[in-house]
Design a protein around this motif. Sequence first.
Motif, mmCIF file in Angstrom:
data_model
loop_
_atom_site.group_PDB
_atom_site.id
_atom_site.type_symbol
_atom_site.label_atom_id
_atom_site.label_comp_id
_atom_site.label_asym_id
_atom_site.label_seq_id
_atom_site.Cartn_x
_atom_site.Cartn_y
_atom_site.Cartn_z
ATOM 1 N N LYS A 1 36.267 37.473 36.879
ATOM 2 C CA LYS A 1 37.563 38.246 36.775
ATOM 3 C C LYS A 1 37.988 39.373 36.794
ATOM 4 O O LYS A 1 36.887 39.746 36.482
ATOM 5 C CB LYS A 1 38.010 38.513 35.224
ATOM 6 C CG LYS A 1 37.862 35.839 35.350
ATOM 7 C CD LYS A 1 39.543 35.849 35.664
ATOM 8 C CE LYS A 1 40.469 34.833 35.051
ATOM 9 N NZ LYS A 1 41.431 34.477 35.688
ATOM 10 N N PHE A 2 38.886 40.329 36.565
ATOM 11 C CA PHE A 2 39.892 41.531 36.201
ATOM 12 C C PHE A 2 39.524 41.720 35.257
ATOM 13 O O PHE A 2 41.114 41.455 35.239
ATOM 14 C CB PHE A 2 39.848 41.682 37.091
ATOM 15 C CG PHE A 2 39.641 41.735 39.141
ATOM 16 C CD1 PHE A 2 38.715 43.016 39.426
ATOM 17 C CD2 PHE A 2 39.378 40.658 40.158
ATOM 18 C CE1 PHE A 2 37.920 43.177 39.918
ATOM 19 C CE2 PHE A 2 39.058 40.859 40.657
ATOM 20 C CZ PHE A 2 38.154 41.854 41.542
ATOM 21 N N LEU A 3 39.697 42.472 34.112
ATOM 22 C CA LEU A 3 39.887 42.763 33.227
ATOM 23 C C LEU A 3 40.721 44.307 33.022
ATOM 24 O O LEU A 3 40.338 45.355 33.931
ATOM 25 C CB LEU A 3 38.558 42.952 32.091
ATOM 26 C CG LEU A 3 38.464 41.606 31.625
ATOM 27 C CD1 LEU A 3 36.694 41.680 31.251
ATOM 28 C CD2 LEU A 3 39.189 40.641 31.346
ATOM 29 N N CYS A 4 41.545 44.570 32.250
ATOM 30 C CA CYS A 4 41.988 45.402 32.270
ATOM 31 C C CYS A 4 41.694 46.759 32.166
ATOM 32 O O CYS A 4 41.181 46.848 30.907
ATOM 33 C CB CYS A 4 43.216 45.221 31.414
ATOM 34 S SG CYS A 4 44.871 46.459 30.993
ATOM 35 N N ALA A 5 42.107 47.586 32.813
ATOM 36 C CA ALA A 5 41.192 49.490 32.056
ATOM 37 C C ALA A 5 42.476 49.669 31.976
ATOM 38 O O ALA A 5 42.380 51.152 30.937
ATOM 39 C CB ALA A 5 40.200 49.651 32.916
ATOM 40 N N CYS A 6 43.805 49.926 32.422
ATOM 41 C CA CYS A 6 44.780 51.002 32.159
ATOM 42 C C CYS A 6 45.807 50.631 30.625
ATOM 43 O O CYS A 6 46.134 51.629 29.970
ATOM 44 C CB CYS A 6 45.914 50.876 33.134
ATOM 45 S SG CYS A 6 46.396 49.394 32.644
ATOM 46 N N LYS A 7 45.621 49.227 30.434
ATOM 47 C CA LYS A 7 45.835 49.053 28.624
ATOM 48 C C LYS A 7 47.381 48.723 28.360
ATOM 49 O O LYS A 7 48.158 48.768 27.615
ATOM 50 C CB LYS A 7 45.418 49.806 27.641
ATOM 51 C CG LYS A 7 43.599 50.106 27.539
ATOM 52 C CD LYS A 7 43.359 49.107 27.480
ATOM 53 C CE LYS A 7 41.651 49.790 27.543
ATOM 54 N NZ LYS A 7 40.309 48.755 27.829
ATOM 55 N N ASP A 8 47.878 48.795 30.040
ATOM 56 C CA ASP A 8 49.396 48.220 29.767
ATOM 57 C C ASP A 8 49.551 47.043 30.144
ATOM 58 O O ASP A 8 50.751 46.464 30.084
ATOM 59 C CB ASP A 8 50.067 49.026 30.854
ATOM 60 C CG ASP A 8 50.664 50.734 30.760
ATOM 61 O OD1 ASP A 8 49.770 50.911 28.741
ATOM 62 O OD2 ASP A 8 49.631 51.782 31.183
ATOM 63 N N LYS B 1 48.939 40.460 30.102
ATOM 64 C CA LYS B 1 48.041 39.135 29.687
ATOM 65 C C LYS B 1 47.084 39.860 29.409
ATOM 66 O O LYS B 1 45.858 39.153 29.546
ATOM 67 C CB LYS B 1 47.980 39.088 31.505
ATOM 68 C CG LYS B 1 49.651 38.284 32.112
ATOM 69 C CD LYS B 1 49.150 37.884 33.424
ATOM 70 C CE LYS B 1 51.207 37.586 33.614
ATOM 71 N NZ LYS B 1 50.556 36.430 34.745
ATOM 72 N N ALA B 2 47.000 40.890 27.960
ATOM 73 C CA ALA B 2 45.378 40.974 27.917
ATOM 74 C C ALA B 2 44.572 39.743 27.684
ATOM 75 O O ALA B 2 44.885 39.194 27.194
ATOM 76 C CB ALA B 2 45.819 41.754 26.821
ATOM 77 N N PRO B 3 43.561 40.214 27.813
ATOM 78 C CA PRO B 3 42.377 41.225 27.782
ATOM 79 C C PRO B 3 42.587 41.114 29.373
ATOM 80 O O PRO B 3 41.893 41.678 30.290
ATOM 81 C CB PRO B 3 41.637 40.328 27.512
ATOM 82 C CG PRO B 3 41.384 38.845 27.793
ATOM 83 C CD PRO B 3 42.026 38.849 27.645
ATOM 84 N N PHE B 4 43.396 40.568 30.799
ATOM 85 C CA PHE B 4 43.322 40.343 32.118
ATOM 86 C C PHE B 4 45.006 41.451 32.760
ATOM 87 O O PHE B 4 45.121 41.715 31.946
ATOM 88 C CB PHE B 4 43.470 39.260 32.378
ATOM 89 C CG PHE B 4 42.531 38.329 31.832
ATOM 90 C CD1 PHE B 4 41.367 37.980 32.478
ATOM 91 C CD2 PHE B 4 42.788 37.218 31.181
ATOM 92 C CE1 PHE B 4 39.928 37.305 32.187
ATOM 93 C CE2 PHE B 4 42.131 36.207 30.072
ATOM 94 C CZ PHE B 4 41.041 36.212 30.115
ATOM 95 N N CYS B 5 43.644 42.055 33.937
ATOM 96 C CA CYS B 5 44.186 42.637 34.676
ATOM 97 C C CYS B 5 45.510 41.949 35.279
ATOM 98 O O CYS B 5 45.539 40.761 36.064
ATOM 99 C CB CYS B 5 43.959 43.398 35.604
ATOM 100 S SG CYS B 5 45.187 44.494 36.641
ATOM 101 N N ASP B 6 46.826 42.819 35.355
ATOM 102 C CA ASP B 6 49.037 41.794 35.651
ATOM 103 C C ASP B 6 49.082 42.923 36.328
ATOM 104 O O ASP B 6 50.048 42.826 36.838
ATOM 105 C CB ASP B 6 48.922 41.509 34.757
ATOM 106 C CG ASP B 6 50.257 42.699 33.927
ATOM 107 O OD1 ASP B 6 49.751 43.530 34.043
ATOM 108 O OD2 ASP B 6 51.084 42.726 33.130
ATOM 109 N N GLY B 7 48.158 42.942 36.836
ATOM 110 C CA GLY B 7 48.646 44.898 37.560
ATOM 111 C C GLY B 7 49.453 45.836 37.816
ATOM 112 O O GLY B 7 50.471 46.953 38.063
ATOM 113 N N SER B 8 49.726 45.945 36.639
ATOM 114 C CA SER B 8 50.767 47.353 35.039
ATOM 115 C C SER B 8 50.271 48.412 35.815
ATOM 116 O O SER B 8 50.972 49.746 36.198
ATOM 117 C CB SER B 8 50.409 47.052 34.048
ATOM 118 O OG SER B 8 51.163 45.823 33.638
ATOM 119 N N HIS B 9 48.540 48.512 36.409
ATOM 120 C CA HIS B 9 48.069 50.172 36.457
ATOM 121 C C HIS B 9 48.518 50.463 37.909
ATOM 122 O O HIS B 9 48.862 51.704 38.186
ATOM 123 C CB HIS B 9 46.842 50.200 36.974
ATOM 124 C CG HIS B 9 46.039 48.938 37.805
ATOM 125 N ND1 HIS B 9 45.718 47.886 37.674
ATOM 126 C CD2 HIS B 9 46.085 49.212 39.613
ATOM 127 C CE1 HIS B 9 46.005 47.101 39.131
ATOM 128 N NE2 HIS B 9 45.926 47.737 39.935
#
Length: 71
Positions: free
Chosen positions: A51-58, A61-69
């Motif tokens: 899975k791809f976990l969010c690093a930008c914190k925006d 769909k935490a903790p998963f990336c939703d493309g917000s970065h």
Amino acid sequence: MRQPIRVELEAGKTYFWCECGRSQTQPFCDGSHKGTPYQPMKFTAEKTEVKFLCACKDTEKAPFCDGSHSR
């Protein structure tokens, strides 16, 4: 901009996603949030998978990336 972090999650294992952005073990919590209003997000992997976990914190769909970065 912080790109999502690729991780292999293990079915049934509990993880703590860093919500504050201070952890040196991103995307997972290392306790660096102490003294801030943030708390790590506890989650349990449903299955063993990458899975791809969010690093930008925006993400919404935490903790998963939703493309917000990339916005």
